[in-house]
Enzyme design. Sequence first.
Site, mmCIF file in Angstrom:
data_model
loop_
_atom_site.group_PDB
_atom_site.id
_atom_site.type_symbol
_atom_site.label_atom_id
_atom_site.label_comp_id
_atom_site.label_asym_id
_atom_site.label_seq_id
_atom_site.Cartn_x
_atom_site.Cartn_y
_atom_site.Cartn_z
ATOM 1 N NE ARG A 199 52.320 26.113 -26.831
ATOM 2 C CZ ARG A 199 53.626 26.168 -26.546
ATOM 3 N NH1 ARG A 199 54.104 25.566 -25.488
ATOM 4 N NH2 ARG A 199 54.459 26.837 -27.314
ATOM 5 C CE1 TYR A 230 33.728 9.466 -20.167
ATOM 6 C CE2 TYR A 230 36.045 9.597 -20.783
ATOM 7 C CZ TYR A 230 34.723 9.907 -21.026
ATOM 8 O OH TYR A 230 34.392 10.640 -22.117
ATOM 9 C CG ASP A 260 37.803 10.852 -13.128
ATOM 10 O OD1 ASP A 260 37.007 11.711 -12.706
ATOM 11 O OD2 ASP A 260 37.824 10.494 -14.323
ATOM 12 C CE LYS A 286 31.573 14.419 -19.016
ATOM 13 N NZ LYS A 286 32.415 13.275 -18.651
HETATM 14 C C1 LIG Z 1 33.589 12.717 -19.115
HETATM 15 C C2 LIG Z 1 34.539 12.070 -18.200
HETATM 16 C C3 LIG Z 1 35.914 12.101 -18.456
HETATM 17 C C4 LIG Z 1 36.513 12.726 -19.720
HETATM 18 O O1 LIG Z 1 36.313 14.101 -19.751
HETATM 19 P P1 LIG Z 1 36.227 14.961 -21.122
HETATM 20 O O2 LIG Z 1 35.990 16.335 -20.603
HETATM 21 O O3 LIG Z 1 35.083 14.403 -21.922
HETATM 22 O O4 LIG Z 1 37.518 14.808 -21.827
HETATM 23 C C5 LIG Z 1 36.757 11.514 -17.528
HETATM 24 N N1 LIG Z 1 36.282 10.923 -16.423
HETATM 25 C C6 LIG Z 1 34.958 10.862 -16.159
HETATM 26 C C7 LIG Z 1 34.497 10.196 -14.907
HETATM 27 C C8 LIG Z 1 34.045 11.426 -17.025
HETATM 28 O O5 LIG Z 1 32.743 11.352 -16.749
#
Ligand SMILES: *Cc1c(COP(=O)(O)O)cnc(C)c1O
Length: 436
Positions: A78, A131, A214, A239
Amino acid sequence: MRQRKSEGYIDGKPLQPESLMMGYGYQPEWSEGAVKCPIFQTSTFVFKSAEEGKAYFELACGLREQAPNEKLGLIYSRLNNPDLEILEDRLALWDDAESCAAFESGMAAISTTLLAYLRPGDYLLHNEPLYGGSDHFFKHILTQFGITPVAFSAGMSNEAIRQLARQSIPQGKLGMLYLETPANPTNALVDIEFCSQLARELSSTDRKAPVVVDNTFLGPLYQHPLKHGADLVIYSATKYIGGHSDVIAGACLGSHEWLHPVKVLRVYMGAIAGPWTGWLLLRSLETLKLRMDCQNRNARFVADFLCDHPQVEKVYYLGHLTESDPQYEIYRKQCDAPGGMISFEVKGGEREAFRFLNALKLIKLAVSLGSTESLAEHPHTMTHASMCPEDKQQFGITENMIRLSVGVEHPEDLITDLNQALEKCQSAVELVGAAP
Ligand SMILES: *Cc1c(COP(=O)(O)O)cnc(C)c1O
């Protein structure tokens, strides 16, 4: 900038990240000569001596300063694990970040980072659209802890953003400026450099509000927010970084100083990624550049095709920005390529959009993005379903909008599939027209 390991250079020349993804940070002699880093599927690590265990804990608990060349030893998964440490070393190369923290999901990276910095009474300035998970976290979870989100629209002028922020946020009360650029699903851009200037203007002298970006849509290849003044950059590694629709993961990167509170909170939230997740991402990083460059090329073919199609009303694609568009200057300044995300509007409404989606054969109907296979979805009723109707309208999430994540298939095959599906939604319009 991160201090690279010596293997990051040949003859003093720094190697490109794509050359380092196969081996950087891993020594085969650690694992019987295995060319690939194995999965260290273990919860805990044996200390050589009690003294060593004590020394590791002193560092982990911040009881004394780290000596030069002293490394935090392995204690418990962890806190740290070899697969995760190697992954973090490699991820940091793309953004030239000093430090990286891997998480079990993108949302774990986002929630941990925000909770590490925001305090009751703070304001959180952010763009819209966002998101869906982030949007919900800001508006329905953080508000329970006395944090006030203040939204501006991606695509608003810098001066209008400044004015809105000054009107809505008392001096010194900005806790964080959070951006998602390009915005999902409209690909609208926000000027990172301007926002980092704005965060300084709105911060008090004793506390600087971090700018967090992000970077899931264009990073880590085509946009490097830390270079434009951001303090932390976040990824859903589910992604493009993971890229095979088979793992959920996230990451946060920045300087040691900005990332330190995030890493500390990660231990207590228990949000670190597991070794198997780390190993899958190491595998994925080896082909990251190949995949993203292919997706970027394919997306241009697809976007050009869509623009010329009579059933398509509008295409949202960064590669089609023209110099007369105020967004073009932001694109030129902070993006290196348009990437693989396209949104477009078909003629008609939800009915035509659904006909199109149901007719696709090669392209899969699913949310998520950035994977090898192309994916299509309907933001209005899927990824952005929980957004209120007024917001959907204001931010341009229409009933006839499709979001497309372009994969690595042959571009001609993608176009063949899109073409036959668009023909099917055309007949829906005609049927409506012919109805009495
Ligand atoms: C998918 C996504 C997230 C969240 O990510 P997870 O891995 O599904 O928790 C956050 N920001 C963007 C732009 C995303 O496409």
